[in-house]
Design a protein around this motif. Structure first.
Motif, PDB file in Angstrom:
ATOM      1  N   THR B   3       0.818  -1.232   0.000  1.00 49.78           N
ATOM      2  CA  THR B   3       0.000   0.000   0.000  1.00 49.78           C
ATOM      3  C   THR B   3       0.842   1.268   0.000  1.00 49.78           C
ATOM      4  OG1 THR B   3      -0.143  -0.227   2.378  1.00 49.78           O
ATOM      5  CG2 THR B   3      -2.024  -0.993   1.094  1.00 49.78           C
ATOM      6  N   THR B   4       1.991   1.241   0.654  1.00 50.50           N
ATOM      7  CA  THR B   4       2.784   2.468   0.758  1.00 50.50           C
ATOM      8  C   THR B   4       4.026   2.417  -0.135  1.00 50.50           C
ATOM      9  OG1 THR B   4       3.881   1.508   2.658  1.00 50.50           O
ATOM     10  CG2 THR B   4       2.045   2.982   3.104  1.00 50.50           C
ATOM     11  N   ASP B   5       4.160   1.361  -0.899  1.00 53.23           N
ATOM     12  CA  ASP B   5       5.364   1.183  -1.689  1.00 53.23           C
ATOM     13  C   ASP B   5       5.455   2.156  -2.863  1.00 53.23           C
ATOM     14  OD1 ASP B   5       7.114  -0.591  -0.595  1.00 53.23           O
ATOM     15  OD2 ASP B   5       7.092  -1.919  -2.327  1.00 53.23           O
ATOM     16  N   ALA B   6       4.460   2.128  -3.748  1.00 50.41           N
ATOM     17  CA  ALA B   6       4.533   2.936  -4.971  1.00 50.41           C
ATOM     18  C   ALA B   6       4.501   4.422  -4.635  1.00 50.41           C
ATOM     19  CB  ALA B   6       3.381   2.567  -5.893  1.00 50.41           C
ATOM     20  N   LEU B   7       5.344   5.172  -5.329  1.00 51.40           N
ATOM     21  CA  LEU B   7       5.357   6.623  -5.115  1.00 51.40           C
ATOM     22  C   LEU B   7       4.330   7.258  -6.037  1.00 51.40           C
ATOM     23  CD1 LEU B   7       6.675   8.945  -3.624  1.00 51.40           C
ATOM     24  CD2 LEU B   7       8.327   9.102  -5.486  1.00 51.40           C
ATOM     25  N   THR B   8       3.124   7.487  -5.508  1.00 48.80           N
ATOM     26  CA  THR B   8       2.048   8.055  -6.320  1.00 48.80           C
ATOM     27  C   THR B   8       1.907   9.543  -6.033  1.00 48.80           C
ATOM     28  OG1 THR B   8       0.432   7.640  -4.585  1.00 48.80           O
ATOM     29  CG2 THR B   8       0.759   5.893  -6.216  1.00 48.80           C
ATOM     30  N   PRO B   9       1.320  10.288  -6.984  1.00 48.91           N
ATOM     31  CA  PRO B   9       1.026  11.705  -6.740  1.00 48.91           C
ATOM     32  C   PRO B   9       0.255  11.874  -5.433  1.00 48.91           C
ATOM     33  CG  PRO B   9       0.591  11.173  -9.024  1.00 48.91           C
ATOM     34  CD  PRO B   9       0.969   9.894  -8.356  1.00 48.91           C
ATOM     35  N   GLU B  10      -0.703  10.972  -5.216  1.00 46.38           N
ATOM     36  CA  GLU B  10      -1.512  11.042  -4.008  1.00 46.38           C
ATOM     37  C   GLU B  10      -0.651  11.014  -2.746  1.00 46.38           C
ATOM     38  OE1 GLU B  10      -4.519  11.765  -3.984  1.00 46.38           O
ATOM     39  OE2 GLU B  10      -4.875  11.525  -1.832  1.00 46.38           O
ATOM     40  N   ARG B  11       0.275  10.070  -2.687  1.00 42.96           N
ATOM     41  CA  ARG B  11       1.136   9.972  -1.509  1.00 42.96           C
ATOM     42  C   ARG B  11       1.993  11.214  -1.351  1.00 42.96           C
ATOM     43  NH1 ARG B  11       5.162   5.644  -1.271  1.00 42.96           N
ATOM     44  NH2 ARG B  11       5.555   6.486   0.806  1.00 42.96           N
ATOM     45  N   ILE B  12       2.455  11.743  -2.471  1.00 41.22           N
ATOM     46  CA  ILE B  12       3.286  12.960  -2.415  1.00 41.22           C
ATOM     47  C   ILE B  12       2.469  14.124  -1.868  1.00 41.22           C
ATOM     48  CG2 ILE B  12       4.592  14.629  -3.779  1.00 41.22           C
ATOM     49  CD1 ILE B  12       5.372  12.335  -5.647  1.00 41.22           C
TER      50      ILE B  12
END
Lengths: 197, 197
Positions: B3-12
Motif C-alpha cells: 500500500t505504501t510502496d509505490a510513489l504516487t502523486p496522491e502519496r506525495i
DNA sequence: CAGATGACAGATTTCAATTTTTGTCATCTG
DNA sequence: CAGATGACAAAAATTGAAATCTGTCATCTG
C-alpha cells in the motif's frame, strides 16, 4: 521670506508628501524630509513625535481630500437613490484616480491599511457615516424600504458589499476589462435591496 | 508493503500537506517532502514539474474539499432562497474553520491568492458557478425577480458583495465581535435585492 | 527499461557584519 | 527662552559571503 520661514506642520506635510512621492514609503526617511526643508531632522521631530505619526498625517490629509469631495454628493439635492449611485461611482473613480496618479502615496496608504491604523479606521467610519446619512434620508422619504436594520448597519452593509471597488487590496483588479459592468451589476443589486417594493 | 510502496502523486500530496502544516509555506522545501517520503527529491520532481505545481496541487485538493461540501447545499431540495442563505453561511463557516484549524495551509492558499494563481481562479469560478445554479433556479421558479442581469452576472455580484466573509484577505476580521451581525445584515440586503417584489 | 538516484549549476535564502535610520536630549543661538 | 541643532544610543535596513534549495540529467538498479 516670511511665508516659507516658519517650520509649520503644514510645510512638513507638504515636504513629506513630496518625498514619499519621489521615494515611496519603503525608502523615504525623516532625514530626507528634513533635507528637503533645509532643517535638521530633530526639528521635524519637534512637530511629529514619530515617523509613523508623520506618515499617518500625510495619509489622513490625502484621504480627507476624497471624503470632502464625496461629502458634496451627500449634501446634494437629488433623490437619495441617485445620490447613493453617484456617491458609490465617485468613490470608485476617486480610488482609481489615486492609484493611477499617486502610486507611491497609494502604497503608503496600503501600508497603513496593513497595520489597520487608526487613520484608516477613521476614514472608513467617515465614509460609512456619509452613506448612513443618504440612507437615513432615503428611509425617511420612503424611497428605501424600512428594513429592520438601522441606517448605520445598512450603510456598513453597503460599504462592505462594494469593497471590491474601493478597498485598496483589490486595486490590481481595477483595470480589468469588465470591471465597470461588474460594478454596475453589484450597485444595481444593492440598490434593489434598499429600494421600497 | 504494497500500500505504501509505490510513489504516487496522491502519496506525495499527502506528505506535502503534512510538511506544509509543520513548516508553513515559507520554510517547507521539496527536500523536506522527499525526506518525509524516504525518497530523493528527484523522485518528487518526476511527478510534479515544479515546487509551485506541487503547492498548487495541494491547495487545489484542499479547496476542493470546500467546493464539494458546498455542492451538497446547491443540490438540496429546499427553496432557492434558503439554499442561498445556507450556502453563504456555510462558505463563511468553512473559511473560518480553515483559518482556525489549518493556519499553515491557509497561509499557503494566501500565497497563491497573492500570485493570482490559476488554481485560485478556478476555485472562484467553481463557487460562482454553484451560486449561479441556485440563482438560476430561483429565477425560474419566480422566487427571485428577473433582473436584466444573467444568473452568472448576478452570481458574480453576490460573490463580490460577500467578499468580506470569504476572501482570505479579510481573514483577520473574522474573529471580530459583531462580525456575525454584519454578515447577517449583508446577506439580508443581498437577498432583498434578489427577491421578487 | 521504468523508475529512482544524487551530483551539479544556477537561483534563492540565510546570517552576521556594517551602515543607515530613528528618536532623544544636552547644548546652542537669535 | 523658544526653537533649532547635531551627537548619540538603540533599532532597523543593507550588504555580501556562505549555505541551502530548485530543477536537470547522466547514471544506476531491480
Amino acid at each position: 521670506m516670511a511665508t516659507t520661514d516658519a517650520l509649520t506642520p503644514e510645510r512638513i506635510l507638504e515636504a513629506t508628501e513630496e518625498v514619499l512621492r519621489r521615494h515611496g514609503p519603503a525608502k523615504a526617511t525623516v532625514v530626507d524630509v528634513a533635507r528637503a526643508l533645509g532643517v535638521s531632522h530633530g526639528s521635524v521631530y519637534r512637530h511629529f513625535r514619530t515617523k509613523t505619526a508623520l506618515r499617518e498625517a500625510v495619509t489622513q490629509r490625502w484621504l480627507d481630500r476624497t471624503s470632502t469631495s464625496l461629502s458634496g454628493v451627500v449634501a446634494g439635492s437629488e433623490p437619495p437613490e441617485t445620490r447613493l449611485r453617484r456617491w458609490l461611482a465617485e468613490l470608485f473613480a476617486a480610488k482609481r484616480r489615486k492609484v493611477g496618479d499617486d502610486p507611491e502615496l497609494f502604497a503608503t496608504y496600503m501600508v497603513l491599511v496593513g497595520e489597520s491604523s487608526a487613520v484608516v479606521n477613521r476614514h472608513r467610519a467617515d465614509l460609512v457615516g456619509q452613506l448612513a446619512r443618504i440612507i437615513h434620508e432615503g428611509l425617511e422619504r420612503g424611497d428605501f424600504a424600512p428594513a429592520d436594520a438601522s441606517p448605520e448597519a445598512l450603510a456598513r452593509a453597503v460599504f462592505d458589499a462594494t469593497g471590491r471597488f474601493h478597498d485598496p487590496a483589490y486595486a490590481r483588479e481595477w483595470g480589468d476589462p469588465g470591471i465597470d459592468a461588474e460594478f454596475a451589476a453589484l450597485v444595481d443589486l444593492v440598490l434593489r435591496g434598499l429600494r421600497a417594493p
